[in-house]
Design an enzyme around this catalytic site. Structure first.
Site, short mmCIF file in Angstrom:
data_model
loop_
_atom_site.label_atom_id
_atom_site.label_comp_id
_atom_site.label_asym_id
_atom_site.label_seq_id
_atom_site.Cartn_x
_atom_site.Cartn_y
_atom_site.Cartn_z
CE LYS B 130 -3.89 1.94 2.68
NZ LYS B 130 -4.76 1.73 3.86
CB SER B 207 -7.87 3.73 2.78
OG SER B 207 -7.02 3.10 3.72
CB SER B 231 -8.17 0.93 5.46
OG SER B 231 -8.81 2.18 5.59
#
Lengths: 552, 552
Positions: B130, B207, B231
């Site tokens: 990420k 996210s 997330s």
């Protein structure tokens, strides 16, 4: 309102005094005589008690436990002896905030009449509590008048108090703190000044000052203090006690009242203070393996503790920190450190190394701890004083900034937290800069350096105290030796001071040497674990004490 | 400055695009064709790759590890297959922020030439990251233009990245996030919109949306996401992945960039997302027993994890939470929960119980989580946008309050922390209200309820998500079944709505049913451990998946 607060103070003090049985009250002359015979509080109290009581109070928790189990003493006799002694000590040095003698004696009587076959682990053992612990029916004041006359309910009771009760402990007193606990001297408008019971010329320290004084004069075998900036270690060091500042999440803080509740960065912790390291280890072992507070308190976690584990790894490494590069330790502390180093190096399989984190980091951690304590600009403390109109205590003036100073915003607070975490990380990096085989299991470090006289709180640095709270290392205050004029009466040469702050510290030390009142005063150091191992600091502390005494 | 930000966005997008080898670039027609063939992204990508590559990418981490060890494939072949596939997927759904193909292929080549006798645990395994993880020489943007073109140094590199490198992992891509990560839809001015790879009609979630999309279409076997409010779990649930939100202090966050660094209350955690539960367990086992990040990262602690432990206690209790009393779970979730309950009750030694914490507490935890996220009134997010003049993304509007709204003071923040802790304590009290034998080892609970279409983020409640972050329970997103029109096309009766918010949720569900685009969409639940046991949720998750598949 101006004078109203004084009446309320009078009312609280009377409430407290009236709980001392008439036969235990001392006249003013006796009180002054004992206080003036500065280094003999415990001996003078001995003279006021029958031998049977002194035999009980002059013993350890574990010995008491045996005596109770073997019916050599009754729970009532034990409770009576400690209630009596606590009442006498209190009248001399002013260390209690709540007296629970009636309940204590009644419970003890009941324990004697109806003894279970298997005794709970603290059956009949009196345990004293700092005035942050909530006990049903009595106040928790934190030293604030604003919190007096608001007795706690059963639901309010601190988890640790309930656990102690369930383990058979006898609750008999609560002990003094400075308002908010954010001071290292124990004085409040509400309860007045608490004196040191090892030497009444000096402060008892703080904030667990009442506990220090009470245990120091054998009015308790073990008590609970708290430590957000030395509050267990300072009074322990000033009374020659072993006092453990455990790492967070070990001894439960659930429903223990506190300043700044919800301030998670540099948390206050609750821990034991005692005269005997075996007692302290027994308490922590109970916590880990018997009380298991993590089942109740979401802030607690399981942790390893085994009071019976006295094994050490081969090539056991101990770090010795001779200074922080900012404040020169006193000659007594340097000698104590050297004594530890020599003792360790004399034991096969043990090895002392120098522990010297960068001066800038030491300095930064100290600044960050102060910044944390000042983050609300003293607003909470001020609001507690303002609520009743009692005047701000002088000792708290450094904590309360002038009205123009705003509290931090949440973003400033997060930024501070981030910087604190960075500093912790750099301290870890220093630890990791050693090869694995050279990384110390424990670190020995100065703590309070020297005593201070009433009113001189700011002359005793907390530079060797606050960084431990920031790092959240378990730290054990350990009495290493005591002041002997013939060898320790050494002035510091202020020309060698590292900076102005160091010079001031040296000047105060020289003043103390001139005053010549420190004979016999305990010289304590602290044992820390850089890997958060509560068991390790206590195990090593016990071992070191034994070696030091056999080397004497 | 007004248009300057657009040029910078263009520059960043070009920088990214230029790292896709010319031979791997897709024409617009192909991209649109695949995107429009909404539920067949992976199948369409398969057609663009040679069989040998699909054989590699259509496998698990553990199988790949074996193949590499047995020289059935080379590290280069593996790296090549995943780089190629990631490039293709990205061009369809827009899931990458950084491309490291050159470094990845070079490293893989080196690994093939110079293979050690004992292979490190992730030798030659591509792992996706990420865009919060710092990797030397590339940006970490957090979705903000303001953080682009500031490549990280070697010193900046996240500890977890270094640990992965040291374990032999191949780093080849970083993946999209919404700016600040405080949204459940993945879109930014900088990188545009990330689509779901299971069904491009729907959002990828967020996210960790880039990770979800990439792993969902087999462009990665395992990637790292973070979770401060769902997330990891949300994109995992929307791609049928297993995604673990571990408890804090397990996978190291050291030097992983984040919003609100230093916000210790309701912390973001970093954890693995994968298609295969065995892979995920292998990763966590490595963490606990091999990587041991607690030796480096002061925020980490040792924790128990054993991927090979498949033993369960006798009379294993599983809590089933059919709702929170505020939002009615969708018919698919209720069926999935019932399926789990029946499956569990059908296994000897296992027992499902109803888990129903008080509605007021569920509601309060949700409010507290929101209050926490809004404590700075969006000041930090706003300052990041303002720094370059890029306009605030619509999805972040709920996070940024109008200018008149002040950040919390530190005292308000401490008070909020205290209230959060009180709520956690009451949740524990609910758990403790069960007799010891009836306390669940794990709890199965709804998570995302249903997918949402681009732009409809606020129509998908996070009520079943945020409370887990507040409690800091490890929670595993687990695909239980998938949407089948013939049995799941059930509208909700809005007359039965518990409140207005519930009614809105129901209406959106009915809209989705009307649209009839959910065929095959994964239906995921979450498995939580009320005792913070990361191993337990994964062990039980694996067991449940196995039982569910054998019951099919």
């Amino acid at each position: 309102m101006t004078n109203c607060w004084k009446e309320l103070v009078e009312k609280k003090r009377n409430q407290l005094y009236n709980k001392i049985p008439a036969g235990w009250r001392l006249d003013e002359e006796t009180i002054n005589r004992i206080k003036n015979d500065s280094t003999n509080v415990a001996a003078n109290i001995d003279k006021l008690c029958p031998k049977e009581e002194n035999d009980i109070t002059n013993t350890t928790l574990l010995e008491l436990k045996d005596k109770i189990a073997n019916k050599k003493v009754s729970c009532y006799e034990v409770a009576y002896a400690f209630c009596h002694r606590a009442a006498l000590i209190h009248q001399v040095v002013n260390c209690l905030t709540e007296i629970l003698f009636d309940e204590a004696l009644e419970t003890a009587k009941r324990y004697d009449l109806d003894t279970p076959d298997v005794l709970p682990p603290l059956y009949g053992i009196p345990i004293s509590l700092k005035d942050q612990c909530n006990v049903e029916n009595v106040d928790t004041t934190l030293g604030y008048l604003n919190r007096a006359f608001k007795p706690k309910s059963k639901q309010d009771e601190s988890l640790i108090v309930t656990l102690l009760r369930d383990a058979g402990a006898i609750l008999y007193v609560k002990t003094t703190v400075p308002p908010s606990m954010m001071a290292t001297e124990t004085v409040s408008n509400l309860f007045g000044y608490t004196y040191n019971t090892i030497n009444t010329n000096f402060s008892t320290g703080g904030s667990s000052g009442g506990e220090g004084a009470l245990i120091g004069a054998r009015g308790s075998v073990l008590g609970l203090g708290t430590d957000i900036g030395g509050s267990i270690r300072i009074p322990s060091s000033y009374h020659g006690l072993v006092g453990l500042r455990p790492s967070t999440g070990t001894v439960p803080y659930l429903r223990v009242d506190n300043s700044w509740e919800g301030r998670e960065v540099i948390s206050s912790v609750i821990g034991p203070m005692s005269r005997d390291i075996k007692d302290l280890r027994y308490f922590m072992d109970l916590m880990a393996n018997d009380f298991k507070p993590h089942l109740e308190d979401v802030k607690c976690s399981p942790f390893y503790f085994d009071a019976k584990n006295d094994r050490f790894t081969n090539d056991y490494v101990v770090g010795i920190q001779y200074g922080d590069g900012v404040i020169t330790p006193t000659p007594t502390d340097l000698q104590a450190l050297k004594l530890c180093e020599d003792t360790i190096n004399s034991i096969p399989g043990f090895r002392a190394i120098k522990w010297s984190p960068p001066t800038e980091l030491n300095d930064e951690m100290y600044s960050l701890a102060w910044e944390t304590d000042l983050a609300d600009a003293g607003k909470e403390i001020k609001s507690e004083f303002d609520a009743t109109g009692e005047p701000l205590c002088e000792i708290l003036e450094p904590m309360v900034l002038d009205d123009s100073r705003k509290q931090y915003t949440v973003n400033q607070w997060w930024d501070l937290s981030r910087r604190i975490n960075d500093a912790k990380q750099r301290y870890r990096d220093y630890y990791n800069s050693f090869e694995t085989k050279d990384r110390p299991s424990v670190i020995i470090c100065p703590s309070t350096l020297h005593p201070f006289k009433p009113g001189n709180m700011l002359k005793a640095t907390v530079r060797y105290i606050l960084f431990v709270n920031l790092l959240n290392f378990p730290s054990l205050s350990l009495p290493i030796t005591s002041f002997k004029s013939e060898i320790h009466k050494i002035k510091q040469d202020t020309c060698t001071a590292l900076n102005h702050e160091d010079e001031i510290e040296m000047e105060y030390w020289n003043e103390l040497i001139n005053d010549d009142q420190m004979e016999g005063f305990p010289i304590s150091l602290q044992i820390m674990s850089p890997t958060f191992d509560n068991n390790e600091v206590c195990k090593f502390g016990a071992f070191l004490l034994e070696k030091l005494s056999s080397h004497k």
